[in-house]
Design a protein around this motif. Structure first.
Motif, PDB file in Angstrom:
ATOM      1  N   HIS A   1      13.263   3.548  -0.532  1.00  0.00           N
ATOM      2  CA  HIS A   1      12.576   4.007   0.660  1.00  0.00           C
ATOM      3  C   HIS A   1      13.010   3.068   1.789  1.00  0.00           C
ATOM      4  CE1 HIS A   1       8.884   6.218   2.066  1.00  0.00           C
ATOM      5  NE2 HIS A   1       9.198   5.439   3.086  1.00  0.00           N
TER       6      HIS A   1
ATOM      7  N   ILE B   1       3.801   3.025   2.046  1.00  0.00           N
ATOM      8  CA  ILE B   1       4.667   3.468   0.953  1.00  0.00           C
ATOM      9  C   ILE B   1       3.865   3.440  -0.335  1.00  0.00           C
ATOM     10  CG2 ILE B   1       6.822   3.035  -0.302  1.00  0.00           C
ATOM     11  CD1 ILE B   1       7.241   1.035   2.302  1.00  0.00           C
ATOM     12  N   VAL B   2       3.694   4.599  -0.950  1.00  0.00           N
ATOM     13  CA  VAL B   2       2.910   4.663  -2.183  1.00  0.00           C
ATOM     14  C   VAL B   2       3.854   4.492  -3.366  1.00  0.00           C
ATOM     15  CG1 VAL B   2       1.366   6.077  -3.561  1.00  0.00           C
ATOM     16  CG2 VAL B   2       1.276   6.198  -1.061  1.00  0.00           C
ATOM     17  N   GLY B   3       3.701   3.373  -4.116  1.00  0.00           N
ATOM     18  CA  GLY B   3       4.553   3.092  -5.266  1.00  0.00           C
ATOM     19  C   GLY B   3       3.934   3.623  -6.542  1.00  0.00           C
TER      20      GLY B   3
ATOM     21  N   ALA C   1      12.086  -0.427   0.385  1.00  0.00           N
ATOM     22  CA  ALA C   1      11.066  -0.522  -0.656  1.00  0.00           C
ATOM     23  C   ALA C   1      11.626   0.187  -1.889  1.00  0.00           C
ATOM     24  CB  ALA C   1       9.782   0.151  -0.192  1.00  0.00           C
ATOM     25  N   ALA C   2      11.655  -0.538  -3.012  1.00  0.00           N
ATOM     26  CA  ALA C   2      12.153   0.045  -4.252  1.00  0.00           C
ATOM     27  C   ALA C   2      10.945   0.379  -5.109  1.00  0.00           C
ATOM     28  CB  ALA C   2      13.067  -0.936  -4.966  1.00  0.00           C
ATOM     29  N   ILE C   3      10.736   1.638  -5.355  1.00  0.00           N
ATOM     30  CA  ILE C   3       9.502   2.072  -6.003  1.00  0.00           C
ATOM     31  C   ILE C   3       9.739   2.359  -7.472  1.00  0.00           C
ATOM     32  CG2 ILE C   3       7.698   3.849  -5.973  1.00  0.00           C
ATOM     33  CD1 ILE C   3       8.372   4.121  -2.942  1.00  0.00           C
ATOM     34  N   GLY C   4       8.890   1.795  -8.325  1.00  0.00           N
ATOM     35  CA  GLY C   4       9.033   1.951  -9.767  1.00  0.00           C
ATOM     36  C   GLY C   4       8.849   0.602 -10.426  1.00  0.00           C
TER      37      GLY C   4
ATOM     38  N   HIS D   1       3.694   1.473   8.192  1.00  0.00           N
ATOM     39  CA  HIS D   1       4.449   2.445   7.435  1.00  0.00           C
ATOM     40  C   HIS D   1       3.961   2.330   5.984  1.00  0.00           C
ATOM     41  CE1 HIS D   1       8.380   4.693   7.324  1.00  0.00           C
ATOM     42  NE2 HIS D   1       8.033   4.606   6.057  1.00  0.00           N
TER      43      HIS D   1
ATOM     44  N   VAL E   1       2.257  -0.332  -0.740  1.00  0.00           N
ATOM     45  CA  VAL E   1       2.555  -1.389   0.230  1.00  0.00           C
ATOM     46  C   VAL E   1       2.614  -0.783   1.626  1.00  0.00           C
ATOM     47  CG1 VAL E   1       3.897  -2.723  -1.474  1.00  0.00           C
ATOM     48  CG2 VAL E   1       5.083  -1.234   0.123  1.00  0.00           C
TER      49      VAL E   1
ATOM     50  N   ILE F   1      13.136   1.487   5.463  1.00  0.00           N
ATOM     51  CA  ILE F   1      12.278   1.347   6.646  1.00  0.00           C
ATOM     52  C   ILE F   1      13.033   0.533   7.680  1.00  0.00           C
ATOM     53  CG2 ILE F   1      10.053   0.551   7.520  1.00  0.00           C
ATOM     54  CD1 ILE F   1       9.526   0.341   4.247  1.00  0.00           C
TER      55      ILE F   1
ATOM     56  N   ILE G   1      10.664  -5.293  -2.664  1.00  0.00           N
ATOM     57  CA  ILE G   1      11.034  -5.111  -1.272  1.00  0.00           C
ATOM     58  C   ILE G   1      12.368  -5.815  -1.064  1.00  0.00           C
ATOM     59  CG2 ILE G   1      10.407  -5.619   1.117  1.00  0.00           C
ATOM     60  CD1 ILE G   1       8.503  -3.653  -0.212  1.00  0.00           C
TER      61      ILE G   1
ATOM     62  N   ILE H   1       7.063  -7.368  -6.051  1.00  0.00           N
ATOM     63  CA  ILE H   1       5.688  -6.948  -5.777  1.00  0.00           C
ATOM     64  C   ILE H   1       4.823  -7.098  -7.033  1.00  0.00           C
ATOM     65  CG2 ILE H   1       4.248  -4.953  -5.140  1.00  0.00           C
ATOM     66  CD1 ILE H   1       5.982  -6.188  -2.872  1.00  0.00           C
TER      67      ILE H   1
END
Lengths: 341, 341, 341, 341
Positions: B29, C31-33, B40-43, C29, C38, B31, B2, B65
C-alpha cells in the motif's frame, strides 16, 4: 590481592581475615591506615580467592592486583602470536582479510563470491553453514551441504575456509571441512564447546560476546588454550550499548588494549560491529589503521537477495574498493593487508 | 511492516520495492507523503522480511509493526500461564520461592539448606551441579554426584529441585534428577540446548542473557515452546550496564512489561541481579511488590565458606527474615508468596 | 509519522485517532492490515506530535518517519561545512588538529606547550581556564588569568585558541580571548548556554554527552544554529558503557554516520574517549583514517605533574610521533591532517 | 590508596613513586609481592591524588580505598536525614509523594490537578515552568507565569511546590515561588547551578544524570552541601542502557545501596524511569516496598492533551488507585506513604 577492611572492623576481625588469607597459602601483610586497615595478600591465587575473601566478616572489598587470565597473557609470552591456517595469516604485522556471505546459500553463490573476494585481495573465505538465529522462524543454514560447498570453493580458489560451529557435537563434522572454526558471540561462554575446539587441530576465531568484558573474553580463550590448541584469534564484533543508529557499538580501542595485554591476534568485524553496509568500508579502513591483525567482512554478490544479514553485507564492487583503501593505509603504516593483487 | 523510502527515491524505485513486497506474499500500500513515500506491507511475515526489504534500492528503513514472537505472546493466549513442577507453583497469583546455594557442595550442605529454606517458606530448592564458570581455574561443580545429592534433599523435604543444565548432551541426565531445568544467562541463545529442553517433560527456567533484549528472550522461549514444552518460566537476572556498584542492573520494570506482552510467568533473581548480599533482601521485597511470579535466591548456611558466589548469598537467618518481609507485602497486595509457615 | 493502533482498537477509536491527526494539520491515511490498523500521518510535524499521539486511546505506538533535527540536516544543506577559526580549519577534507593541556597551569606551561604542538603540526591550541570538575575538592581552573595566558600563547604562535565555557554568564568573557568556544559533555544539554554561544561571533566545538544519542547531539547543535551561529563543530568523545578498561567507549562509526546525516564537521577526542595515554596515539591514527574532520588531543610537557587529566595526556615526543603517523595515513587517503611541518 | 607497580618496574622506579607519595603528605608503605610490588599510601587524599599518581613512571594502576565524597557520607553523619519543605516530608520512615503534571499549562489545569492529587494522598505538587527540552522546537514552559500558577495552587491546597530551575541566573526567581528546587538530570553536573542552589534557603531535589555513577551523584550533592544547604534529596530517575522497551532503566537497588552509603534521602521517579504510563503504577508500589523516601509521579487530568510527557503521565483515577496500593504496602512494612486520606 588487596583486602580493604570496613571502617569499623575490630582488630580481632582484621586478625581473622589475615588468618584466612594465610590458610589460603598467601602471605598476609596488614597495613593500618588513618581511616581504614588493608591487608595485602601476597602470592598468586586468583578469582576464586577474591570471591571467598569478600564474604569474610569485616571485609569491605577485595581488589585484585593480577589479571585473572594466564596463558593468554603477554607476561607469559611477550612476543605476538602469528596464527596460520591455510592461506590465512593473522598477526605480527600480517592483517588477514576474511570475506564472504553471512550464509552459504548455494554452490554457485559461494564459489562466485570466493573468486571475487580473492581477486579483491581476501586471504580467507567466510560463510555460515550452521546458523544460530535469534528467531526459530528464520533460515537456519544448509548444514553439512553448506560445508561441502565451502570445501568446493576452497578447491576452486585456494582460500582457507572460516565457518561457525555452534555445538560441541558438531565440532568433528565442521573440522572435517573448515580451516578455521568460528565461535560466535552467543557461544563465547559455551564452555563445553570451547573445550571441544581446544582439542582439534584447527585454528579458532573466538568472537567477543556483546556484553562480555575483555577479561571474560581472555578467560574464554584460556578454555581453548588450556586444552592445547594455541591457534586462537580474538574477534571484536561490537558491544551492546544504548546507541541505536548502529546495531552494536564497535570499540576499536580494543585492538590497542589487547595488544598491550595478550599475545593473541585481534580481528575486527565491522559488519556486525556496525550493522549497516554504509558504515562498513570506513570501519575496515580504520581497523587496518589502528593495527588490527585481521578483518572479517560480510560480502554478498546480491545483498538484497541474501537469506540473512543482507543489510550489512557489501556487494562485490564495494568490497573491492574498500580493499584498495585498506591497502593504501596498510602501506602507509608498514603492514600487509590481505593478499597482493 | 512499514517501508520508509529515501527522500530522493524515484517513482520507479518505489514501484520496484512495492513489487518485492507483493512477491513476498504481502499486500503493498503506497502512501506518498510531503517529504517521503512510505509503503505499508500488509500481512503477517516477520523478521526475515524486514531484513531483506532493508537492502532494496531506495529504501531508507523498515519499521516492524508486529512483535517477532508468536506462541509466547499474550495475543495468542491471553490468560497467564501457571507453571507447576512438584512443590513449585509459579504464575497467576502464586509467587514461587526458589532458594538454595549457588553450588551443591556436599550432601550435608544441601540437605541442611533444603530443610532450612523450606522452614522459612521456600517452595523449591536450587543448587548447581554443572557450573559454567568464567574462568577455567574455578570450581566446576560436582556433576552427577551433585544431582544425586539434590535428589536426596528432595526426598528429605519434598521440595522440587531446580538445577542448571549447560549442554544438550546433559539434558537427559539432568532431567533424571531435576524438576526444573535451568538455562543460564550464558546459554540463553544456545539454540541446540533450548531445542533439547523443549523435548523433555520438565519445566524450564530460562534466564535472560545480560545483554539480551526482551524480544530476544521471548524468541529464545519460542525455541522451547515450539518443541512442545509449555512449562516455561522467564527469569530476569539483571543486565549489563555502566553501573559498577552492583554486579548487574536489575530492572524490575521487566515484570510489568512482560506481563503486558506474554502469558509466561516471570521470576526475579535478586542475587545475580545485584551481586551483593546486602542488597538482596530489599530487592526480594520489591520483586514481590511489583508482582513477580517467583523469586530465586542464593542461600548458604555459611556464605564465607561457599565454593562460589558466597558474596551474594544470604545466610539462613537473613533469608528467614527476608521471607517474613515478603509475606507481609504479599498479603497486603493479595497474592501468595512461598509456602505458608 | 506512522500511528500503529492496538490489536483490539475499535473502528471508532481508529476514527478518533485519525481525527486528532487531522486536527494537527496533517493528512490521515488509514490502512487496515490483517492484524493491525495503522494510520499514516502525512506532513511535517515532529517530536511534539509523536508524544501527543502516543496517548490517544487505542494507539499502540507511533513511529516517526522524519529526523527531528532540521538545520543541521544534510537534506537542508547537502555540501559539507568547513569551519574556520583563525589558524584552525575543520571539515571538507581538512582534518584540524587541536592540542594542548587539560588545564592552563601557568604562562610558561601554556606557551611552551603551544610552541611544541605547533612544531609537531597542530593547528589550534586547547587549554582549560574554567574547569568543570566532578568533585568540588578538585582544581577548578585559573579562570580569567588562564584566558589571558591562552591569548599570550596565541600571540607567540599564531595558533587559534580553543577553550571551554561552562556558564552562559561567562560567554562574553571567554569570547573576548578565545577563537573557539568549547561546550563540554556535561553541558551538551545546558540550553541557556547553547543559546548564548549561538549569539556570539565565535566558532563552537560541541561535545557529545556520554549518554546522548546522535539525535540529541544534533538537536543540541540546532539550539546554536537557530540563534544564527553557523560555525558549529560536533565532537565525539566517547559514550558510557559497561567497558571498564577504557574511561569511555569511543565509537568511531559516529564519524561515518554523521557524515551521512549532517553537513557539520566531526571532531574526535581520543583522550577522553579512551582515558589512557597508552591508547591515544593509535586512536588518533584511526580517527584520521576513518575521515574525521579534526582531532582534539590532550598534550602536556610533563604529564605526571599535570594538575588534571595527566593519565590521558601525551608528552611532547609522543605527540610528535603520533602526528607523523597521522600525516602518513592522511597522505595515503588524500586528505590534509594538521599543518605542513 | 593502593598503587600497583608494573611487573617490570625497577626498584628505583618503586623508590621514586614512594617518594612522590610522601611529597603529597601521605605515608608510603612498600609491599614486595611475588609478581608485583604495591605501595600502600596511607592518609586521606582523594581523587586528585589518584590521577596524578597514575602517571608516575612504573605505575600500573591506582586503586582508591576511600569514597571520594565526604559530607554526604554515612561515615560523617550516621543517622538518616529527614528533609522537610512545607507539607513535604522525605526520609527517615516518611515516604513523601510528589505528584503533578510535567508542565504547568494553565491555572485551571494546575489547581485542579493539585486538588486531585492532594485528595489521593500526595504531599507535594510538581509542575514545570522552565522546561529544558531536547528540541528547540518543543514547548519550553510558561516561565514566571507558570511559577505564579504553582503558587496559586499551593494557596488553594497547602501542598508544597516542587519545580525545576535550569540556570543559575533563575535561582532567585524560582526560589521566590517554590518550596523545593529541582535540578534536572541534564543539569546534574552544572556546577554553577549546584553552587547557586546551595546558597538559598530552599530544599533541593537533585536528579541523577542518565549516565552518572552513584559517586558522581554524591559528588554533585557535595557541591550543594558545601555551600551550606543541607536539605538535599537525591532522585533516581533511571539510567541509559541498551533496553528500548522502557525509556530509561530504573534500578531500584540504588535505594538500598544509597541507604548504606549516605544519610541523604532517596526519591524514585517511575515516570521518567520507565517512560510509559502503563508501567508507572507497579513501579510506584515497588519503590515504596524497597524503602524509597519518596516518589515523584507525573499526573495529568488529560494525558492525551498534555503539552509534554503525556505518554508517561497517569490520569487522576489511575493515580488514586496507585496511591491505595502504595499505602497498603507501606502499612505492611511499617512506613508512612504520603498523607492519610
Amino acid at each position: 590481592m588487596i583486602i580493604v577492611m570496613k571502617r569499623d572492623a575490630t582488630e580481632e576481625l582484621v586478625q581473622k581475615a589475615a588468618e584466612k588469607v594465610e590458610r589460603m597459602g598467601l602471605k598476609a601483610h596488614v597495613i593500618v591506615g588513618t581511616e581504614r586497615t588493608v591487608i595485602a595478600a601476597i602470592g598468586d591465587k586468583r578469582e576464586e580467592m577474591r570471591e571467598s575473601l569478600e564474604t569474610v566478616a569485616g571485609v569491605s572489598k577485595v581488589v585484585p592486583i593480577l589479571a585473572p587470565y594466564k596463558v593468554a597473557s603477554l607476561e607469559v609470552k611477550p612476543e605476538p602470536t602469528l596464527v596460520k591456517a591455510g592461506s590465512l595469516e593473522v598477526g605480527n604485522g600480517k592483517c588477514g582479510v576474511i570475506a564472504g556471505p553471512c550464509s552459504v546459500e548455494s554452490e554457485d553463490q559461494i564459489v562466485a563470491t570466493a573468486k571475487a573476494v580473492k581477486a579483491a585481495g581476501a586471504t580467507a573465505l567466510r560463510g555460515g553453514a550452521f546458523k544460530p538465529r535469534t528467531s526459530p522462524y528464520s533460515f537456519q543454514g544448509l548444514k553439512e551441504e553448506g560445508l561441502k560447498m565451502l570445501a568446493t570453493a576452497r578447491e576452486e580458489t585456494g582460500l582457507a575456509v572460516v565457518t561457525e560451529v555452534v555445538a560441541s557435537e558438531d565440532v568433528e563434522l565442521v573440522a572435517k571441512y573448515a580451516d578455521v572454526l568460528q565461535i560466535g558471540a552467543r557461544n563465547m561462554q559455551n564452555y563445553r564447546l570451547l573445550e571441544e575446539v581446544g582439542r582439534v587441530d584447527r585454528a579458532v576465531l573466538l568472537k567477543r560476546g556483546p556484553s562480555a568484558t575483555i577479561d571474560e573474553l581472555l578467560l574464554a580463550a584460556e578454555y581453548i588454550l588450556n586444552e592445547g590448541n594455541t591457534r586462537v584469534m580474538l574477534c571484536e564484533r561490537g558491544i551492546r550499548t544504548f546507541e541505536s543508529h548502529t546495531r552494536f557499538t564497535l570499540p576499536l580501542a580494543t585492538v590497542s588494549y589487547l595488544h598491550q595485554k595478550t599475545h593473541l591476534p585481534v580481528v575486527i568485524d565491522p559488519s556486525h560491529g556496525t550493522g549497516h553496509a554504509a558504515l562498513v568500508p570506513d570501519m575496515c579502513v580504520a581497523a587496518v589503521a589502528i593495527g588490527a591483525d585481521g578483518i572479517i567482512v560480510e560480502v554478498h554478490p546480491e545483498p538484497d537477495q541474501a537469506m540473512s544479514d543482507g543489510y550489512q553485507s557489501l556487494d562485490l564492487p564495494t568490497f573491492d574498493a574498500t580493499m584498495r583503501r585498506c591497502r593504501a593505509v596498510a602501506n602507509a603504516i608498514g603492514i600487509q593487508c590481505g593478499a597482493e593483487v
